[in-house]
Write an enzyme that holds these catalytic residues in place. Sequence first.
Site, PDB file in Angstrom:
ATOM      1  N   SER A 182       3.328  -2.019   8.980  1.00 30.62           N
ATOM      2  CA  SER A 182       2.770  -3.405   8.177  1.00 30.62           C
ATOM      3  C   SER A 182       3.415  -4.771   8.695  1.00 30.62           C
ATOM      4  O   SER A 182       4.581  -4.787   8.938  1.00 30.62           O
ATOM      5  CB  SER A 182       2.732  -3.199   6.712  1.00 30.62           C
ATOM      6  OG  SER A 182       2.589  -4.598   6.201  1.00 30.62           O
ATOM      7  N   GLU A 205       4.078  -6.828   6.853  1.00 28.65           N
ATOM      8  CA  GLU A 205       5.132  -7.371   5.815  1.00 28.65           C
ATOM      9  C   GLU A 205       6.415  -6.772   6.153  1.00 28.65           C
ATOM     10  O   GLU A 205       7.370  -7.442   5.478  1.00 28.65           O
ATOM     11  CB  GLU A 205       4.726  -6.715   4.486  1.00 28.65           C
ATOM     12  CG  GLU A 205       3.427  -7.121   3.849  1.00 28.65           C
ATOM     13  CD  GLU A 205       3.662  -8.551   2.964  1.00 28.65           C
ATOM     14  OE1 GLU A 205       4.836  -8.569   2.559  1.00 28.65           O
ATOM     15  OE2 GLU A 205       2.627  -9.093   2.881  1.00 28.65           O
ATOM     16  N   TYR A 261       8.170  -2.983  -0.701  1.00 29.71           N
ATOM     17  CA  TYR A 261       6.957  -2.481   0.156  1.00 29.71           C
ATOM     18  C   TYR A 261       7.370  -2.697   1.597  1.00 29.71           C
ATOM     19  O   TYR A 261       7.286  -1.816   2.383  1.00 29.71           O
ATOM     20  CB  TYR A 261       5.786  -3.062  -0.336  1.00 29.71           C
ATOM     21  CG  TYR A 261       4.351  -2.915   0.767  1.00 29.71           C
ATOM     22  CD1 TYR A 261       3.830  -1.738   0.690  1.00 29.71           C
ATOM     23  CD2 TYR A 261       4.224  -3.823   1.632  1.00 29.71           C
ATOM     24  CE1 TYR A 261       2.816  -1.173   1.702  1.00 29.71           C
ATOM     25  CE2 TYR A 261       3.136  -3.554   2.677  1.00 29.71           C
ATOM     26  CZ  TYR A 261       2.401  -2.302   2.686  1.00 29.71           C
ATOM     27  OH  TYR A 261       1.510  -2.091   3.452  1.00 29.71           O
TER      28      TYR A 261
HETATM   29  P1  NAP Z   1      -5.283   1.157  -0.081  1.00 23.87           P
HETATM   30  O1  NAP Z   1      -6.771   1.047  -0.198  1.00 23.87           O
HETATM   31  O2  NAP Z   1      -4.369   0.942  -1.143  1.00 23.87           O
HETATM   32  O3  NAP Z   1      -5.291   2.845  -0.097  1.00 23.87           O
HETATM   33  C1  NAP Z   1      -4.183   3.384  -0.292  1.00 23.87           C
HETATM   34  C2  NAP Z   1      -4.203   4.994  -0.351  1.00 23.87           C
HETATM   35  O4  NAP Z   1      -2.882   5.781  -0.464  1.00 23.87           O
HETATM   36  C3  NAP Z   1      -5.172   5.617  -1.295  1.00 23.87           C
HETATM   37  O5  NAP Z   1      -6.177   6.500  -0.850  1.00 23.87           O
HETATM   38  C4  NAP Z   1      -4.354   6.311  -2.343  1.00 23.87           C
HETATM   39  O6  NAP Z   1      -4.842   7.355  -3.078  1.00 23.87           O
HETATM   40  C5  NAP Z   1      -3.138   6.762  -1.413  1.00 23.87           C
HETATM   41  N1  NAP Z   1      -2.007   7.277  -2.022  1.00 23.87           N
HETATM   42  C6  NAP Z   1      -1.310   6.689  -2.981  1.00 23.87           C
HETATM   43  N2  NAP Z   1      -0.371   7.349  -3.203  1.00 23.87           N
HETATM   44  C7  NAP Z   1      -0.390   8.482  -2.671  1.00 23.87           C
HETATM   45  C8  NAP Z   1       0.460   9.665  -2.796  1.00 23.87           C
HETATM   46  N3  NAP Z   1       1.607   9.793  -3.635  1.00 23.87           N
HETATM   47  N4  NAP Z   1      -0.047  10.741  -1.886  1.00 23.87           N
HETATM   48  C9  NAP Z   1      -1.175  10.663  -0.987  1.00 23.87           C
HETATM   49  N5  NAP Z   1      -1.579   9.463  -1.223  1.00 23.87           N
HETATM   50  C10 NAP Z   1      -1.568   8.472  -1.862  1.00 23.87           C
HETATM   51  O7  NAP Z   1      -4.699   0.772   1.130  1.00 23.87           O
HETATM   52  P2  NAP Z   1      -5.338   0.424   2.682  1.00 23.87           P
HETATM   53  O8  NAP Z   1      -5.522  -1.005   2.622  1.00 23.87           O
HETATM   54  O9  NAP Z   1      -6.407   1.426   2.805  1.00 23.87           O
HETATM   55  O10 NAP Z   1      -4.152   0.329   3.653  1.00 23.87           O
HETATM   56  C11 NAP Z   1      -3.860   1.742   4.428  1.00 23.87           C
HETATM   57  C12 NAP Z   1      -2.570   2.005   4.736  1.00 23.87           C
HETATM   58  O11 NAP Z   1      -2.031   0.580   5.855  1.00 23.87           O
HETATM   59  C13 NAP Z   1      -1.502   1.666   3.785  1.00 23.87           C
HETATM   60  O12 NAP Z   1      -0.369   2.412   4.196  1.00 23.87           O
HETATM   61  C14 NAP Z   1      -0.971   0.254   3.829  1.00 23.87           C
HETATM   62  O13 NAP Z   1       0.262   0.102   3.363  1.00 23.87           O
HETATM   63  C15 NAP Z   1      -1.187   0.138   5.384  1.00 23.87           C
HETATM   64  N6  NAP Z   1      -1.526  -1.378   5.758  1.00 23.87           N
HETATM   65  C16 NAP Z   1      -2.566  -2.037   4.932  1.00 23.87           C
HETATM   66  C17 NAP Z   1      -2.791  -3.352   5.431  1.00 23.87           C
HETATM   67  C18 NAP Z   1      -4.078  -4.123   4.856  1.00 23.87           C
HETATM   68  O14 NAP Z   1      -4.025  -5.075   5.081  1.00 23.87           O
HETATM   69  N7  NAP Z   1      -4.921  -3.398   4.275  1.00 23.87           N
HETATM   70  C19 NAP Z   1      -2.081  -3.906   6.333  1.00 23.87           C
HETATM   71  C20 NAP Z   1      -0.908  -3.276   7.202  1.00 23.87           C
HETATM   72  C21 NAP Z   1      -0.743  -1.991   6.483  1.00 23.87           C
HETATM   73  P3  NAP Z   1      -5.407   7.004  -4.491  1.00 23.87           P
HETATM   74  O15 NAP Z   1      -6.687   6.482  -4.373  1.00 23.87           O
HETATM   75  O16 NAP Z   1      -5.597   8.463  -4.855  1.00 23.87           O
HETATM   76  O17 NAP Z   1      -4.453   6.622  -5.496  1.00 23.87           O
END
Ligand code: NAP
Length: 326
Positions: free
Chosen positions: A127, A129, A151
């Site tokens: 990320s 971040e 984070y």
């Molecule tokens: P998100 O919508 O918040 O989804 C997070 C996912 O992680 C959910 O499916 C959640 O499952 C799962 N999770 C949480 N705790 C867990 C655990 N203990 N074991 C297994 N799964 C778990 O995030 P996103 O926006 O799709 O982002 C995807 C990834 O990219 C993340 O790692 C995020 O940090 C990274 N990222 C995102 C962005 C962005 O702008 N979106 C930018 C840079 C990096 P539940 O629904 O069951 O809780």
Amino acid sequence: MPRAFITGITGQDGQHLAEFLHGKGYEVFGMVKGQNNPKFTAMRDEFPYVEPVPGDLADLPSLVKAMELTQPDEVYNLGAISFVALSFNQAELTANITGLGVLRMLEAVRMVGGAQNNPIRYYQASSSEMFGKVREIPQNERTPFHPRSPYGCAKVFGHDITVNYRESYDLYACSGILFNHEGPRRGLEFVTRKVTNAAARIKLGLQEELVLGNLDFKRDWGYAGDYVKAMWLMLQQDEPDDYVVATGETHSGEELVSLAFSEVGIDDWQRYVRQDQKFFRPAEVDLLIGDPSKAQTKLGWTREVDFPGLIKMMVANDLRIESAKR
Ligand code: NAP
């Protein structure tokens, strides 16, 4: 048929990636945590082709079992505690899932490995971040990290351990350093969706005001549908590597609000928006802007949706959802 295993399937990126890989002819396995995950139940109709596999990033045996069961060609580790504000309140949980969870996934991949002539290819969701208090503008793959939240710290660990496993065990492991990416599937807790949803609700008379934190921050915002393509491209190269994925443009919190409200025909957005200290981060990331040159040159990746197009898409989606509730 290639096989892909996705953690974080119920999240924004997991859904976009599942759709994208299914379109490419993959068999898609999604790791689902909990004994009766309501988010997965909710997405079943839209994604009937996703094969659920139980598991949790806090539980190494479940990850090993998932690898053995699915025998994937590609693993996308998108699961995380991903909301920066929550990470300040639940720092240990964030370190465990967003940080150590990566180590557990890499161990599971290393232990199960995949066919000898076709080892598992691993993608890590790093990320912007991690850049936090930025050391240079714009940020690229060589910019030093200075995270400003639990984070961000956990993501730095996840990033570094991915590089370490690549170098130590010759794993095909890539990190995508993705800048903010949004879309209609973004959770309502995230600022972009909070704003587009509130603009729609205020327009429809369902809400009176929008309470936000600091609006001075600047972010490099892209569309999630464009960014999952970059994840896949990283795993199709001859050699594993790390890539910044960004638009190269930055927009302020104020621009975001103003654009969302003007989409619903409200020009005097200041009348509806109030700032509250409780939404300010203890340490802010002021100016994120990524340099996507490497991804553009080596992967041939380009984004298709610009910032106004993204906000328009999100507002239209929220208007549709909120109108149906009336
Ligand atoms: P998100 O919508 O918040 O989804 C997070 C996912 O992680 C959910 O499916 C959640 O499952 C799962 N999770 C949480 N705790 C867990 C655990 N203990 N074991 C297994 N799964 C778990 O995030 P996103 O926006 O799709 O982002 C995807 C990834 O990219 C993340 O790692 C995020 O940090 C990274 N990222 C995102 C962005 C962005 O702008 N979106 C930018 C840079 C990096 P539940 O629904 O069951 O809780």
